[in-house]
Design a protein around this motif. Structure first.
Motif, short mmCIF file in Angstrom:
data_model
loop_
_atom_site.label_atom_id
_atom_site.label_comp_id
_atom_site.label_asym_id
_atom_site.label_seq_id
_atom_site.Cartn_x
_atom_site.Cartn_y
_atom_site.Cartn_z
N TYR A 88 -85.10 38.81 84.28
CA TYR A 88 -84.13 39.17 85.32
C TYR A 88 -84.80 39.19 86.70
O TYR A 88 -86.00 39.45 86.83
N GLN A 89 -84.01 38.92 87.71
CA GLN A 89 -84.47 39.03 89.09
C GLN A 89 -84.17 40.41 89.66
O GLN A 89 -84.98 41.01 90.34
N GLU A 90 -82.96 40.88 89.38
CA GLU A 90 -82.56 42.21 89.80
C GLU A 90 -82.42 43.08 88.57
O GLU A 90 -81.88 42.64 87.54
N PRO A 91 -82.90 44.32 88.60
CA PRO A 91 -82.81 45.17 87.41
C PRO A 91 -81.37 45.41 87.01
O PRO A 91 -80.50 45.63 87.87
N PRO A 92 -81.06 45.32 85.72
CA PRO A 92 -79.68 45.56 85.28
C PRO A 92 -79.30 47.03 85.47
O PRO A 92 -80.15 47.92 85.43
N ALA A 93 -78.02 47.25 85.67
CA ALA A 93 -77.52 48.60 85.86
C ALA A 93 -77.25 49.25 84.52
O ALA A 93 -76.73 48.62 83.59
N VAL A 94 -77.62 50.52 84.39
CA VAL A 94 -77.38 51.25 83.15
C VAL A 94 -75.93 51.68 83.08
O VAL A 94 -75.31 52.04 84.09
N THR A 95 -75.36 51.59 81.89
CA THR A 95 -74.00 52.02 81.66
C THR A 95 -74.01 53.00 80.50
O THR A 95 -74.39 52.64 79.38
N GLY A 96 -73.62 54.24 80.75
CA GLY A 96 -73.64 55.23 79.70
C GLY A 96 -75.06 55.55 79.30
O GLY A 96 -75.89 55.93 80.13
N GLU A 97 -75.39 55.34 78.02
CA GLU A 97 -76.71 55.69 77.50
C GLU A 97 -77.65 54.50 77.40
O GLU A 97 -78.83 54.67 77.07
N ARG A 98 -77.17 53.28 77.67
CA ARG A 98 -78.01 52.11 77.45
C ARG A 98 -77.86 51.10 78.58
O ARG A 98 -76.83 51.03 79.24
N TYR A 99 -78.91 50.29 78.73
CA TYR A 99 -78.84 49.14 79.60
C TYR A 99 -78.22 47.98 78.83
O TYR A 99 -78.21 47.97 77.60
N PRO A 100 -77.77 46.96 79.56
CA PRO A 100 -77.43 45.70 78.87
C PRO A 100 -78.70 45.12 78.25
O PRO A 100 -79.81 45.57 78.54
N ASP A 101 -78.53 44.10 77.41
CA ASP A 101 -79.69 43.45 76.82
C ASP A 101 -80.66 42.99 77.92
O ASP A 101 -80.24 42.51 78.98
N VAL A 102 -81.94 43.15 77.66
CA VAL A 102 -82.98 42.76 78.61
C VAL A 102 -83.82 41.67 77.96
O VAL A 102 -84.28 41.81 76.83
N ARG A 103 -84.03 40.58 78.68
CA ARG A 103 -84.77 39.43 78.13
C ARG A 103 -86.14 39.31 78.80
O ARG A 103 -86.27 39.51 80.00
N TYR A 104 -87.10 38.96 77.96
CA TYR A 104 -88.47 38.80 78.42
C TYR A 104 -89.01 37.46 77.92
O TYR A 104 -88.65 36.99 76.85
N ASP A 105 -89.91 36.90 78.70
CA ASP A 105 -90.65 35.71 78.30
C ASP A 105 -91.98 36.16 77.71
O ASP A 105 -92.77 36.80 78.40
N PHE A 106 -92.19 35.85 76.44
CA PHE A 106 -93.45 36.16 75.77
C PHE A 106 -94.39 34.96 75.74
O PHE A 106 -95.41 34.99 75.08
N PHE A 107 -94.02 33.89 76.44
CA PHE A 107 -94.84 32.69 76.58
C PHE A 107 -95.27 32.13 75.22
O PHE A 107 -96.42 31.77 74.99
N GLY A 108 -94.29 32.06 74.33
CA GLY A 108 -94.50 31.40 73.05
C GLY A 108 -94.96 32.28 71.91
O GLY A 108 -95.03 31.83 70.77
N PHE A 109 -95.27 33.53 72.18
CA PHE A 109 -95.72 34.41 71.10
C PHE A 109 -94.54 34.80 70.23
O PHE A 109 -93.54 35.33 70.71
N THR A 110 -94.67 34.54 68.92
CA THR A 110 -93.68 34.97 67.94
C THR A 110 -94.41 35.37 66.67
O THR A 110 -95.60 35.10 66.50
N GLU A 111 -93.69 36.00 65.76
CA GLU A 111 -94.21 36.34 64.44
C GLU A 111 -93.27 35.72 63.41
O GLU A 111 -92.06 35.91 63.48
N GLU A 112 -93.83 35.00 62.46
CA GLU A 112 -93.01 34.25 61.50
C GLU A 112 -92.64 35.10 60.27
O GLU A 112 -92.92 34.74 59.13
#
Length: 255
Positions: A88-112
């Motif tokens: 995200y460029q601008e931080p998402p606004a919190v609604t109630g008890e939770r934020y909307p989904d937040v996405r991150y780039d892990f630069f290819g790191f995964t676990e199979e």
């Protein structure tokens, strides 16, 4: 809960942490796109769902880890990630008890291990596991369960050794449906529910060698329904397992 206070985040299983400063970048109920099928195409971004805490001014870290905590806030698992960056460029606004989904780039790191997130969430919510919990899962989940067992075992400061004190270990061969199931069953037989005692032949040998070096009490193994295990593992692999036990000084009896 206002969605911003980390002090209220105990019991939320996933934490993304900048390990250089120990800043908690976010806490989330689930993580999507990090645990993937071996033959699947991983998404470009990892999604954190059910976000309760977000350090909105910290969008990236050069040394990050994904940590798993239980309902008391105690760490039960960890993954080193290295560099991460929020999408995200601008931080998402919190609604109630939770934020909307937040996405991150892990630069290819995964676990199979596609079912690991679900298993971690169950472990985080519950107290000590019941005996045989892994065996009640579909066979396709056993690799993920074994992965979680191994990760948690070492993340919580334990070693590749035997912690039990009984002279006899009983392995239920009827529960063995493949190699992953065998090591799930063996770890539980030797070290109790969610216990670890190897995940392949080399690791099994290391556990036996470490146990002997640390002076753990020797034990005998009663392998119930060995023919069923042999059918699942194959005669060659079963023979190699028995050879490792013999080399490690474990007397195996069948029942």
């Amino acid at each position: 809960m206002d969605g911003t206070g980390f002090e209220d985040a105990a019991g939320i299983p996933f934490r993304l942490v900048d390990t250089r400063s120990e800043t908690v970048l976010l806490t989330a109920e689930n993580v999507l796109g990090y645990f993937v099928a071996p033959d699947g195409e991983p998404p470009q971004l990892v999604t954190f769902a059910g976000v309760h805490h977000l350090s909105a001014d910290r969008r990236k870290a050069e040394e990050a880890a994904l940590r798993v905590v239980d309902h008391r806030g105690e760490e039960i698992g960890t993954y080193y990630l290295g560099r991460v960056r929020a999408a995200y460029q601008e931080p998402p606004a919190v609604t109630g008890e939770r934020y909307p989904d937040v996405r991150y780039d892990f630069f290819g790191f995964t676990e199979e291990y596609p079912h690991a997130a679900e298993i971690w969430r169950t472990w985080a919510d519950e107290g000590p596991s019941e005996h045989g919990a892994w065996a009640r899962l579909p066979a396709a989940w056993h690799a993920s369960w074994l992965h979680v067992v191994q990760n948690s075992w070492f993340a919580t400061g334990r070693r590749a050794t035997r912690y039990g004190t009984g002279a006899t270990v009983v392995l239920d061969g009827s529960a063995v449906t493949g190699r992953d199931a065998f090591y799930c069953a063996l770890g539980e037989a030797v070290n109790g529910p969610r216990g670890y005692f190897g995940s392949n032949l080399d690791a099994l040998f290391d556990c036996l060698r470490t146990s002997r070096a640390e002076g753990a009490a020797p034990f005998g193994l009663v392998w119930r329904d060995l023919p069923a295990s042999r059918d699942a593992l194959g005669a060659d692999y079963t023979g190699r397992v028995l050879d490792v036990f013999a080399e490690g000084g474990v007397a195996v009896r069948t029942a």
